[in-house]
Structure formats: structure tokens, C-alpha cells
Design an enzyme around this catalytic site. Sequence first.
Site, PDB file in Angstrom:
ATOM      1  N   GLY A   1       2.731  -3.050   5.954  1.00 24.74           N
ATOM      2  CA  GLY A   1       2.072  -2.014   5.153  1.00 24.74           C
ATOM      3  C   GLY A   1       2.941  -0.859   4.702  1.00 24.74           C
ATOM      4  O   GLY A   1       2.420   0.198   4.343  1.00 24.74           O
TER       5      GLY A   1
ATOM      6  N   ASN B   1       4.691  -0.642   1.940  1.00 25.04           N
ATOM      7  CA  ASN B   1       4.426  -0.385   0.511  1.00 25.04           C
ATOM      8  C   ASN B   1       3.072   0.279   0.317  1.00 25.04           C
ATOM      9  O   ASN B   1       2.908   1.132  -0.556  1.00 25.04           O
ATOM     10  CB  ASN B   1       4.534  -1.671  -0.302  1.00 25.04           C
ATOM     11  CG  ASN B   1       5.974  -2.023  -0.608  1.00 25.04           C
ATOM     12  OD1 ASN B   1       6.631  -1.338  -1.399  1.00 25.04           O
ATOM     13  ND2 ASN B   1       6.489  -3.067   0.037  1.00 25.04           N
TER      14      ASN B   1
ATOM     15  N   MET C   1       0.070 -12.110   2.072  1.00 26.00           N
ATOM     16  CA  MET C   1       0.746 -13.391   2.271  1.00 26.00           C
ATOM     17  C   MET C   1      -0.180 -14.600   2.098  1.00 26.00           C
ATOM     18  O   MET C   1      -0.082 -15.571   2.850  1.00 26.00           O
ATOM     19  CB  MET C   1       1.398 -13.432   3.655  1.00 26.00           C
ATOM     20  CG  MET C   1       2.432 -12.342   3.878  1.00 26.00           C
ATOM     21  SD  MET C   1       3.770 -12.379   2.675  1.00 26.00           S
ATOM     22  CE  MET C   1       4.712 -13.765   3.308  1.00 26.00           C
ATOM     23  N   ARG C   2      -1.073 -14.534   1.148  1.00 22.65           N
ATOM     24  CA  ARG C   2      -1.934 -15.680   0.850  1.00 22.65           C
ATOM     25  C   ARG C   2      -1.686 -16.122  -0.576  1.00 22.65           C
ATOM     26  O   ARG C   2      -1.567 -15.279  -1.480  1.00 22.65           O
ATOM     27  CB  ARG C   2      -3.417 -15.322   0.972  1.00 22.65           C
ATOM     28  CG  ARG C   2      -3.860 -14.909   2.334  1.00 22.65           C
ATOM     29  CD  ARG C   2      -3.884 -16.032   3.334  1.00 22.65           C
ATOM     30  NE  ARG C   2      -4.798 -17.102   2.989  1.00 22.65           N
ATOM     31  CZ  ARG C   2      -4.811 -18.276   3.633  1.00 22.65           C
ATOM     32  NH1 ARG C   2      -3.948 -18.524   4.600  1.00 22.65           N
ATOM     33  NH2 ARG C   2      -5.685 -19.198   3.305  1.00 22.65           N
ATOM     34  N   ILE C   3      -1.626 -17.429  -0.782  1.00 28.11           N
ATOM     35  CA  ILE C   3      -1.543 -17.933  -2.148  1.00 28.11           C
ATOM     36  C   ILE C   3      -2.939 -17.855  -2.740  1.00 28.11           C
ATOM     37  O   ILE C   3      -3.917 -18.279  -2.116  1.00 28.11           O
ATOM     38  CB  ILE C   3      -1.016 -19.383  -2.154  1.00 28.11           C
ATOM     39  CG1 ILE C   3       0.441 -19.377  -1.705  1.00 28.11           C
ATOM     40  CG2 ILE C   3      -1.169 -20.011  -3.531  1.00 28.11           C
ATOM     41  CD1 ILE C   3       1.020 -20.742  -1.436  1.00 28.11           C
TER      42      ILE C   3
ATOM     43  N   ASN D   1       1.953  -7.362  -8.184  1.00 28.60           N
ATOM     44  CA  ASN D   1       2.545  -7.772  -6.909  1.00 28.60           C
ATOM     45  C   ASN D   1       3.948  -7.205  -6.822  1.00 28.60           C
ATOM     46  O   ASN D   1       4.616  -7.017  -7.836  1.00 28.60           O
ATOM     47  CB  ASN D   1       2.603  -9.303  -6.850  1.00 28.60           C
ATOM     48  CG  ASN D   1       3.243  -9.814  -5.570  1.00 28.60           C
ATOM     49  OD1 ASN D   1       2.918  -9.348  -4.474  1.00 28.60           O
ATOM     50  ND2 ASN D   1       4.172 -10.752  -5.691  1.00 28.60           N
TER      51      ASN D   1
ATOM     52  N   HIS E   1       7.708  -7.989  -5.163  1.00 32.26           N
ATOM     53  CA  HIS E   1       8.470  -9.106  -4.602  1.00 32.26           C
ATOM     54  C   HIS E   1       9.902  -8.642  -4.336  1.00 32.26           C
ATOM     55  O   HIS E   1      10.500  -7.971  -5.191  1.00 32.26           O
ATOM     56  CB  HIS E   1       8.462 -10.278  -5.598  1.00 32.26           C
ATOM     57  CG  HIS E   1       9.155 -11.486  -5.061  1.00 32.26           C
ATOM     58  ND1 HIS E   1       8.581 -12.300  -4.113  1.00 32.26           N
ATOM     59  CD2 HIS E   1      10.382 -12.002  -5.317  1.00 32.26           C
ATOM     60  CE1 HIS E   1       9.425 -13.274  -3.815  1.00 32.26           C
ATOM     61  NE2 HIS E   1      10.527 -13.118  -4.524  1.00 32.26           N
TER      62      HIS E   1
ATOM     63  N   ASP F   1       4.898 -15.665  -8.013  1.00 28.14           N
ATOM     64  CA  ASP F   1       6.065 -14.824  -8.288  1.00 28.14           C
ATOM     65  C   ASP F   1       6.570 -14.952  -9.734  1.00 28.14           C
ATOM     66  O   ASP F   1       7.771 -14.875 -10.004  1.00 28.14           O
ATOM     67  CB  ASP F   1       7.206 -15.132  -7.293  1.00 28.14           C
ATOM     68  CG  ASP F   1       6.798 -14.833  -5.861  1.00 28.14           C
ATOM     69  OD1 ASP F   1       5.965 -13.935  -5.659  1.00 28.14           O
ATOM     70  OD2 ASP F   1       7.310 -15.499  -4.942  1.00 28.14           O
TER      71      ASP F   1
ATOM     72  N   GLU G   1      11.698  -0.536  -3.074  1.00 32.41           N
ATOM     73  CA  GLU G   1      10.320  -1.008  -3.273  1.00 32.41           C
ATOM     74  C   GLU G   1       9.358   0.170  -3.247  1.00 32.41           C
ATOM     75  O   GLU G   1       8.409   0.252  -4.034  1.00 32.41           O
ATOM     76  CB  GLU G   1       9.929  -2.007  -2.183  1.00 32.41           C
ATOM     77  CG  GLU G   1      10.701  -3.320  -2.234  1.00 32.41           C
ATOM     78  CD  GLU G   1      10.158  -4.355  -1.263  1.00 32.41           C
ATOM     79  OE1 GLU G   1       8.933  -4.401  -1.038  1.00 32.41           O
ATOM     80  OE2 GLU G   1      10.960  -5.142  -0.715  1.00 32.41           O
TER      81      GLU G   1
END
Length: 195
Positions: A16, A18, A94-96, A111, A113, A149, A178
Site C-alpha cells: 500500500g 502507492n 494482484m488480481r487479473i 494502473n 507498473h 500491462d 512511483e
Amino acid sequence: MGVDKLKLAVLISGRGSNLQALIDACKDPLFPAEIVLVLSNRPQAQGLDYARAAGLPVLTVDHKNYPDRESFDDAVHDEIVKNGADLVALAGFMRILTPGFVNKWPRRMINIHPSLLPDYKGLDTHSRALADGKKEAGCTVHYVVPEMDSGPIIVQKRVPILEGDTPEILAERVLEQEHIAYPEAVRIVTDELSG
Ligand code: GRF
């Protein structure tokens, strides 16, 4: 009378940092967005503590309680809508996500990355950049599209790769950027949505 702020739902899975950067950015009265929901798919995510400490609405939607990705994504979507969010920010989520869900938020889901996309999609970005002998690394904030991504880039920040760097050292250098990039991206998207 204050101007209406963009309402942000932040989705997390872990640390957490970010999220914390966004929380800090929102403390500036001139920042154009406010966080209306912090949602984690993991009940133990450390970021939930940051959200609670900031007095934000928090929610866990544990993916383990759903039989498939579609029903999990539907539950997440419902909560985002219920909380009145205009924009969804994935911050270490972290879920697709299913295309059905992503397509409900066109140019309204972003998002962060830890690579200079389109290089190094997926995991282990820093060790891959080091193994390739790259001279530069960085991070990207981009709009989310069904392909992972990918999607139009909003902000990129670059850092040098230095001699002796390990993936951990490089990750730290990138992470600092970031935390600058994500609030910057939210400003840009807010301008776009209100323009
Ligand atoms: C960050 O490196 C982000 O780029 C990636 O996952 C990490 C999340 O870190 N998507 P944190 O949870 O925000 O500290």
C-alpha cells in the site's frame, strides 16, 4: 464553496505504499481528487491500515469467497459503484481482471507498473531489467485495457540503473518515482475527464 473533486476508488492487495502516496496527495486542498473507497482482495493487506489511519472507507472483497473471476469482479464493480467512484486506481492490485469488468471502466481505470512499458510486462520487472544489462528502469501509469500491462500510457518516470544494483535496490529507486508518478497521473486523468 469547493469545486467537486473526482472520486477515486483505490484497489490494493498488499503493502500500500502507492495508496499512501495518493492519500498524501489528497491532503492538498488543491488536489483534484479524493479517495472514496479503498478495496483490498486480501484481508491482511498492510495498505488497509494506512487507509484506516486516514479515516477512509475500507472494504475487503476476498477473492477466495468467489467461485470464479466473473463473480469476484462483479462484486468489486458493485462496491465501486455503490461508493460513487468516478475513477478506479489499481495500486499493487494482484488480481487479473476479466475483460467484462475492465470494459465497464473505459479510460476510467488506471494502473501503476514498475517498468518502462511496453518493456517488462508482468512480474519480476527489476531482475529482468538487470539481467538484460539495461541502463535505465522506471515506472509507468497507464489506462487499463483487457490485455495485461497494456493500454495508453499516462505518465512514465525514469531512473538510472547503477553498478552494483540488486533488484531490491532498484525497486526502491523506482518506488520513489512511483509515488510521484501516481498522483501526477491522477491529475492528468482528472483534467482529461473534466475537459
Ligand atoms: C508497485 O511496485 C507497483 O508498481 C506494482 O506493485 C507494487 C505495489 O506496491 N504494481 P505498493 O503496494 O503500492 O507499496
